[in-house]
Design an enzyme around this catalytic site. Structure first.
Site, PDB file in Angstrom:
ATOM      1  N   SER A   1       0.873  -1.175   0.000  1.00 36.70           N
ATOM      2  CA  SER A   1       0.000   0.000   0.000  1.00 36.70           C
ATOM      3  C   SER A   1       0.910   1.225   0.000  1.00 36.70           C
ATOM      4  O   SER A   1       2.072   1.142   0.405  1.00 36.70           O
ATOM      5  CB  SER A   1      -0.924  -0.004   1.217  1.00 36.70           C
ATOM      6  OG  SER A   1      -0.199  -0.199   2.404  1.00 36.70           O
TER       7      SER A   1
ATOM      8  N   PHE B   1      12.128  13.915  10.714  1.00 40.12           N
ATOM      9  CA  PHE B   1      10.899  13.140  10.977  1.00 40.12           C
ATOM     10  C   PHE B   1      11.138  12.163  12.121  1.00 40.12           C
ATOM     11  O   PHE B   1      10.303  11.988  12.994  1.00 40.12           O
ATOM     12  CB  PHE B   1      10.504  12.288   9.765  1.00 40.12           C
ATOM     13  CG  PHE B   1       9.953  13.044   8.596  1.00 40.12           C
ATOM     14  CD1 PHE B   1       9.347  14.283   8.749  1.00 40.12           C
ATOM     15  CD2 PHE B   1      10.014  12.491   7.324  1.00 40.12           C
ATOM     16  CE1 PHE B   1       8.826  14.966   7.658  1.00 40.12           C
ATOM     17  CE2 PHE B   1       9.496  13.156   6.231  1.00 40.12           C
ATOM     18  CZ  PHE B   1       8.907  14.393   6.395  1.00 40.12           C
TER      19      PHE B   1
ATOM     20  N   ASP C   1      -1.293  14.582  16.757  1.00 36.69           N
ATOM     21  CA  ASP C   1      -0.301  15.150  17.688  1.00 36.69           C
ATOM     22  C   ASP C   1      -0.931  16.232  18.546  1.00 36.69           C
ATOM     23  O   ASP C   1      -1.919  16.861  18.146  1.00 36.69           O
ATOM     24  CB  ASP C   1       0.875  15.728  16.886  1.00 36.69           C
ATOM     25  CG  ASP C   1       1.755  14.629  16.316  1.00 36.69           C
ATOM     26  OD1 ASP C   1       1.937  13.599  17.014  1.00 36.69           O
ATOM     27  OD2 ASP C   1       2.243  14.780  15.187  1.00 36.69           O
TER      28      ASP C   1
ATOM     29  N   HIS D   1       3.743  -1.155   3.745  1.00 35.54           N
ATOM     30  CA  HIS D   1       3.104   0.146   3.522  1.00 35.54           C
ATOM     31  C   HIS D   1       4.239   1.142   3.264  1.00 35.54           C
ATOM     32  O   HIS D   1       5.132   1.297   4.101  1.00 35.54           O
ATOM     33  CB  HIS D   1       2.324   0.546   4.786  1.00 35.54           C
ATOM     34  CG  HIS D   1       1.575   1.835   4.669  1.00 35.54           C
ATOM     35  ND1 HIS D   1       0.392   1.958   3.972  1.00 35.54           N
ATOM     36  CD2 HIS D   1       1.833   3.075   5.164  1.00 35.54           C
ATOM     37  CE1 HIS D   1      -0.051   3.207   4.054  1.00 35.54           C
ATOM     38  NE2 HIS D   1       0.814   3.906   4.766  1.00 35.54           N
TER      39      HIS D   1
ATOM     40  N   GLU E   1       1.293   5.490   0.813  1.00 30.82           N
ATOM     41  CA  GLU E   1       0.723   6.644   1.532  1.00 30.82           C
ATOM     42  C   GLU E   1       1.124   7.953   0.843  1.00 30.82           C
ATOM     43  O   GLU E   1       2.282   8.143   0.482  1.00 30.82           O
ATOM     44  CB  GLU E   1       1.231   6.627   2.982  1.00 30.82           C
ATOM     45  CG  GLU E   1       0.644   7.753   3.811  1.00 30.82           C
ATOM     46  CD  GLU E   1       0.924   7.566   5.295  1.00 30.82           C
ATOM     47  OE1 GLU E   1       0.686   6.478   5.836  1.00 30.82           O
ATOM     48  OE2 GLU E   1       1.413   8.534   5.906  1.00 30.82           O
TER      49      GLU E   1
HETATM   50  P1  FAD Z   1      -2.635   6.469  19.934  1.00 34.32           P
HETATM   51  O1  FAD Z   1      -2.640   5.161  19.217  1.00 34.32           O
HETATM   52  O2  FAD Z   1      -3.937   6.937  20.502  1.00 34.32           O
HETATM   53  O3  FAD Z   1      -1.531   6.560  20.948  1.00 34.32           O
HETATM   54  C1  FAD Z   1      -0.185   6.212  20.660  1.00 34.32           C
HETATM   55  C2  FAD Z   1       0.530   5.925  21.956  1.00 34.32           C
HETATM   56  O4  FAD Z   1       0.700   7.109  22.715  1.00 34.32           O
HETATM   57  C3  FAD Z   1      -0.264   4.981  22.801  1.00 34.32           C
HETATM   58  O5  FAD Z   1       0.344   3.743  22.712  1.00 34.32           O
HETATM   59  C4  FAD Z   1      -0.266   5.544  24.194  1.00 34.32           C
HETATM   60  O6  FAD Z   1       0.503   4.717  25.038  1.00 34.32           O
HETATM   61  C5  FAD Z   1       0.372   6.892  24.069  1.00 34.32           C
HETATM   62  N1  FAD Z   1      -0.551   7.941  24.447  1.00 34.32           N
HETATM   63  C6  FAD Z   1      -1.595   8.388  23.735  1.00 34.32           C
HETATM   64  N2  FAD Z   1      -2.212   9.391  24.375  1.00 34.32           N
HETATM   65  C7  FAD Z   1      -1.517   9.574  25.513  1.00 34.32           C
HETATM   66  C8  FAD Z   1      -1.645  10.469  26.599  1.00 34.32           C
HETATM   67  N3  FAD Z   1      -2.630  11.401  26.626  1.00 34.32           N
HETATM   68  N4  FAD Z   1      -0.755  10.373  27.604  1.00 34.32           N
HETATM   69  C9  FAD Z   1       0.245   9.439  27.573  1.00 34.32           C
HETATM   70  N5  FAD Z   1       0.420   8.577  26.551  1.00 34.32           N
HETATM   71  C10 FAD Z   1      -0.454   8.631  25.562  1.00 34.32           C
HETATM   72  N6  FAD Z   1      -0.806  12.257  12.181  1.00 34.32           N
HETATM   73  C11 FAD Z   1      -1.619  13.150  11.556  1.00 34.32           C
HETATM   74  O7  FAD Z   1      -1.798  14.260  12.048  1.00 34.32           O
HETATM   75  N7  FAD Z   1      -2.233  12.843  10.366  1.00 34.32           N
HETATM   76  C12 FAD Z   1      -2.093  11.635   9.764  1.00 34.32           C
HETATM   77  O8  FAD Z   1      -2.666  11.389   8.705  1.00 34.32           O
HETATM   78  C13 FAD Z   1      -1.250  10.666  10.409  1.00 34.32           C
HETATM   79  N8  FAD Z   1      -1.057   9.426   9.873  1.00 34.32           N
HETATM   80  C14 FAD Z   1      -0.295   8.506  10.531  1.00 34.32           C
HETATM   81  C15 FAD Z   1      -0.165   7.224   9.986  1.00 34.32           C
HETATM   82  C16 FAD Z   1       0.603   6.250  10.629  1.00 34.32           C
HETATM   83  C17 FAD Z   1       0.699   4.876  10.025  1.00 34.32           C
HETATM   84  C18 FAD Z   1       1.278   6.573  11.843  1.00 34.32           C
HETATM   85  C19 FAD Z   1       2.141   5.541  12.525  1.00 34.32           C
HETATM   86  C20 FAD Z   1       1.154   7.853  12.397  1.00 34.32           C
HETATM   87  C21 FAD Z   1       0.362   8.826  11.760  1.00 34.32           C
HETATM   88  N9  FAD Z   1       0.196  10.107  12.296  1.00 34.32           N
HETATM   89  C22 FAD Z   1      -0.609  11.023  11.645  1.00 34.32           C
HETATM   90  C23 FAD Z   1       0.876  10.502  13.535  1.00 34.32           C
HETATM   91  C24 FAD Z   1      -0.007  10.341  14.789  1.00 34.32           C
HETATM   92  O9  FAD Z   1      -1.117  11.193  14.710  1.00 34.32           O
HETATM   93  C25 FAD Z   1       0.839  10.694  16.014  1.00 34.32           C
HETATM   94  O10 FAD Z   1       1.869   9.780  16.208  1.00 34.32           O
HETATM   95  C26 FAD Z   1       0.063  10.947  17.301  1.00 34.32           C
HETATM   96  O11 FAD Z   1       0.927  11.540  18.262  1.00 34.32           O
HETATM   97  C27 FAD Z   1      -0.502   9.698  17.934  1.00 34.32           C
HETATM   98  O12 FAD Z   1      -1.621   9.276  17.270  1.00 34.32           O
HETATM   99  P2  FAD Z   1      -2.012   7.713  17.353  1.00 34.32           P
HETATM  100  O13 FAD Z   1      -3.320   7.473  16.748  1.00 34.32           O
HETATM  101  O14 FAD Z   1      -0.880   6.933  16.886  1.00 34.32           O
HETATM  102  O15 FAD Z   1      -2.180   7.626  18.935  1.00 34.32           O
END
Ligand code: FAD
Length: 316
Positions: free
Chosen positions: A20, A229, A114, A279, A22
């Site tokens: 895939s 990054f 983030d 990916h 991105e």
């Molecule tokens: P989560 O899966 O919710 O959390 C990740 C980890 O952080 C968890 O394991 C948890 O232990 C820890 N955590 C979460 N919240 C807290 C908290 N409040 N306090 C302490 N620990 C915490 N970003 C964008 O803006 N746009 C995108 O399109 C985008 N695409 C992405 C695609 C991929 C494949 C990946 C790997 C990342 C992407 N990101 C993107 C980045 C992502 O948004 C950031 O890494 C963000 O900080 C965490 O989002 P998440 O969904 O991974 O978080």
């Protein structure tokens, strides 16, 4: 020394590989042109899906939607639209999901996003919003059920642990919560040391989590950018990788060759260790990704089969 190719390196068929790609939504007309050139070049490789990122706090909401819509309207590709829940109410996020559904999207990459203050500052969920990615996955699944459509939900995974996670266990707990909420695939943050990926996989499997954890591969188009990054994402840059790009700042042609070699080495090692799904973070550029896919045995659909048939007929 044997010159025989190992089976996984025989390049004339797909070897069951699934890829895939991105992309990110373009900001300018010129970037739009580059993106579409890349989509057009990579499309014939028949990726399982192509994903389009979503800017923090919805900053690319319209552009992500427009890019996904164009992919649906103008290509035969299956798009996966990214979505974050940071700095948005549930209603705002749900509206985006409904817009995706109405456009024909059936795969969402659900992310928390983030912190509003930037990476390194504390994360605070929006008071009326989804609290984290697991909560968002659940919301998407509920909306899909209400709209009577099936939506596949992919999520993130972090072989080197998310920078905010207090421990590996907390990190994997969050993955488990995302799976419980309906996620069926995880895509990893990029990494360069494959052992990190396999160690992470062992821990995830030991926790009883069985969903596919697809390695996210970042071909290093620009080492300095990759370094920046990586620093933000909590991904490590091995010293051997820095060594390989050292002294090439003013030599883009050699840099590109090294980048292809490094990515091929990483991907082949993963293949040799049983990985069949990748990916690619394309950065909207096709060349390196196309070359790596070619090495993986992927060919433009329609090109390899007739050629193979013609060769077989010639031999007969
Ligand atoms: P989560 O899966 O919710 O959390 C990740 C980890 O952080 C968890 O394991 C948890 O232990 C820890 N955590 C979460 N919240 C807290 C908290 N409040 N306090 C302490 N620990 C915490 N970003 C964008 O803006 N746009 C995108 O399109 C985008 N695409 C992405 C695609 C991929 C494949 C990946 C790997 C990342 C992407 N990101 C993107 C980045 C992502 O948004 C950031 O890494 C963000 O900080 C965490 O989002 P998440 O969904 O991974 O978080």
């Amino acid at each position: 020394m044997s010159t025989e190719l190992r089976p996984s390196r025989v390049p004339h068929h797909r070897n069951g590989m699934r890829v895939s790609f991105e992309f990110f939504p373009p900001k300018t007309e010129e970037m739009e042109k580059t993106l579409w050139e890349s989509v057009t070049r990579l499309a014939p490789l028949s990726p399982a899906f192509v994903s389009v990122t979503y800017g923090a706090g919805g900053s690319t909401r319209e552009r992500t939607h427009a890019t996904v819509k164009r992919i649906l309207d103008e290509t035969g590709l299956t798009p996966a639209a990214h979505l974050t829940c940071v700095a948005a109410t549930r209603e705002e996020v749900d509206d985006v999901v409904r817009g995706y559904v109405a456009a024909g999207v059936r795969h969402i990459v659900a992310l928390r996003g983030d912190p509003v203050g930037g990476i390194g500052t504390p994360y605070a969920p929006h008071p009326g919003g989804y609290v984290n990615a697991a909560d968002l996955c659940g919301g998407i699944k509920r909306l899909a059920a209400a709209e009577k459509v099936e939506i596949e939900v992919s999520v993130s995974a972090y072989p080197e642990r998310h920078p905010e996670s207090p421990s590996d266990e907390a990190d994997i707990d969050m993955l488990a919560r995302k799976v419980d909420a309906g996620a069926t695939r995880a895509i990893t943050q990029f990494f360069f040391d494959n052992d990190l990926y396999f160690r992470y996989l062992d821990k995830v499997r030991a926790r009883g989590i069985s969903l596919p954890i697809v390695p996210g591969i970042l071909p290093v188009q620009n080492f300095k950018l990759a370094q920046s990054f990586a620093a933000k994402a909590g991904a490590s840059i091995p010293s051997w990788l820095a060594d390989r790009f050292a002294g090439l700042d003013d030599d883009p042609a050699t840099r590109k060759l090294i980048a292809a070699a490094v990515a091929a080495e990483q991907v082949f090692d993963l293949v040799d260790r049983g990985v069949t799904e990748f990916h690619f973070y394309t950065m909207n550029r096709a060349d390196l990704v196309y070359a790596i896919c070619h090495l993986l045995g992927l060919r433009p659909i329609g090109a390899s089969a007739p050629a193979a048939t013609a060769a077989a007929e010639a031999v007969a």
